[in-house]
Design a protein around this motif. Structure first.
Motif, PDB file in Angstrom:
ATOM      1  N   ASP A 101      66.632  79.216  80.698  1.00  0.00           N
ATOM      2  CA  ASP A 101      66.361  80.560  81.207  1.00  0.00           C
ATOM      3  C   ASP A 101      65.964  81.459  80.037  1.00  0.00           C
ATOM      4  N   PRO A 102      64.773  82.057  80.076  1.00  0.00           N
ATOM      5  CA  PRO A 102      64.332  82.892  78.947  1.00  0.00           C
ATOM      6  C   PRO A 102      65.142  84.166  78.773  1.00  0.00           C
ATOM      7  N   ASP A 103      66.005  84.495  79.743  1.00  0.00           N
ATOM      8  CA  ASP A 103      66.837  85.688  79.632  1.00  0.00           C
ATOM      9  C   ASP A 103      68.077  85.463  78.766  1.00  0.00           C
ATOM     10  N   TYR A 104      68.336  84.227  78.380  1.00  0.00           N
ATOM     11  CA  TYR A 104      69.555  83.899  77.642  1.00  0.00           C
ATOM     12  C   TYR A 104      69.247  83.667  76.167  1.00  0.00           C
ATOM     13  N   ARG A 105      70.271  83.865  75.332  1.00  0.00           N
ATOM     14  CA  ARG A 105      70.098  83.717  73.881  1.00  0.00           C
ATOM     15  C   ARG A 105      71.445  83.392  73.239  1.00  0.00           C
ATOM     16  N   SER A 106      71.428  83.184  71.929  1.00  0.00           N
ATOM     17  CA  SER A 106      72.645  82.992  71.153  1.00  0.00           C
ATOM     18  C   SER A 106      72.649  83.962  69.989  1.00  0.00           C
ATOM     19  N   PRO A 107      73.787  84.615  69.703  1.00  0.00           N
ATOM     20  CA  PRO A 107      73.853  85.526  68.552  1.00  0.00           C
ATOM     21  C   PRO A 107      74.163  84.829  67.235  1.00  0.00           C
TER      22      PRO A 107
END
Length: 352
Positions: A147-153
């Protein structure tokens, strides 16, 4: 609703993790004795042929964020079966890998759980479960999301060296993780990064909130990303770190046949105790099916917590002859107590 589905949904809420894995080919390592003073960690505060709707029961995890007790002294003699653990105590998993990632909500960044069937490809039976765990934790660290809305910090360059689980503690050894919070990273993002790692590791093991001992290159550190890590971490309360609505199925990019069904599952909490689900054309405004479904709470089950305080699972199926080739969005939406709304979406494709 059949009995098995009820049991599955209840188990999901009670444990908040998926069945687990174990690293099949990691090296034996010496686990240093954990310091005995207690650390502290907290996170910042029906157009189609009918939808079969199953709304589910909710159990609260509740309580304040905690750290686990000290890890056992000594070294596991095997990464697959640690000292004092028999093979019958491990729980190899099947099915998609659960990866926790960060996404935006009306209240700021929160965690979403993404199930990744692609991470199980070419693993065969994977009897130790290690390949699935390795891939899942790497995906969480790297922000590798469908999902392109998700990420990792997590900062670039942080990687997993070892993952050694046992019923008492899950040991995660990182390489390249800064002990101090990097410039430009907020305290909230730092805490979500650790929470993301802890929940993904717990999901990989699949036995509930087993404490996670996070180390840097085999050493216990007072902090990682500026977050206290003196003691193993069990994670924060769901309401503090999880998005108010999160889709489990379908996965991003899943392909469905014409005339088939789209099975939609997820977890949600809302001010009015409902979740709205839509299936709509990606391009345009045409909604093929929609509904608002009740999340069961204390009114129906007095022994369970209110749905305003926990995430309750929901399930619905849309399908029928109106489902024609093309791209569609699955959208789950909740209304919050302050009047704001939050949604989670998945893009799917219907083919002949």
């Amino acid at each position: 609703m059949n009995d098995q589905l009820i049991r599955d949904l209840l188990h999901e809420v009670a444990d908040d993790v998926e069945p687990g894995d174990r690293l099949d080919a990691i090296r034996a390592a010496t686990a240093p004795t954990r310091r005995t003073h207690r650390g502290w960690w907290a996170a910042g505060g029906a157009g189609l042929v009918a939808a079969s709707v199953v709304t589910a029961l909710a159990l609260t995890n509740g309580g304040a964020p905690q750290t686990g007790g000290p890890a056992p002294a000594g070294a596991p003699t095997s990464a697959t079966t640690p000292t004092g653990t028999t093979a019958t105590e491990v729980r190899p998993a099947t099915g998609p890998v659960a990866v926790y990632l960060v996404g935006d909500t009306s209240a700021g960044p929160r965690l979403y759980r993404e199930f990744r069937p692609d991470l199980t490809a070419d693993l065969g039976d994977d009897p130790g479960g290690g390949g699935r765990a390795l891939r899942g934790i790497h995906a969480a660290l790297d922000g590798d999301a469908l999902d392109p809305d998700y990420r990792s910090p997590w900062p670039a360059g942080v990687s997993l060296r070892q993952w050694m689980p046992s019923p008492e503690v899950i040991q995660v050894i990182l390489v390249g993780a800064p002990v101090d919070r990097p410039a430009g990273m907020s305290e909230q993002d730092a805490r979500l990064a650790l929470e993301q790692l802890v929940r993904t590791a717990q999901a990989a093991y699949g036995d509930g909130k087993v404490p996670v001992d996070v180390q840097v290159e085999g050493k216990v550190t007072d902090t990682i990303l500026g977050v206290p890590t003196t003691e193993p971490l069990t994670g924060s309360a769901d309401a503090d770190v999880l998005a108010p609505v999160s889709l489990s199925d379908p996965s991003e990019g899943v392909v469905v046949r014409v005339g088939g069904e789209v099975d939609i599952t997820g977890r949600a909490r809302s001010d009015d105790g409902t979740v709205s689900v839509q299936l709509k054309r990606w391009e345009g405004t045409a909604v093929l099916d929609a509904g608002s479904f009740t999340l069961y709470g204390t009114g129906d089950h007095p022994d369970l917590a209110s749905v305003q305080d926990v995430l309750a699972p929901f399930s619905v199926s849309f399908g029928g002859d109106d489902l024609q080739p093309g791209d569609y969005d699955v959208i789950a939406t909740v209304r919050n107590a302050d009047g704001t709304v939050d949604s989670d979406t998945r893009r799917i494709t219907v083919v002949d």
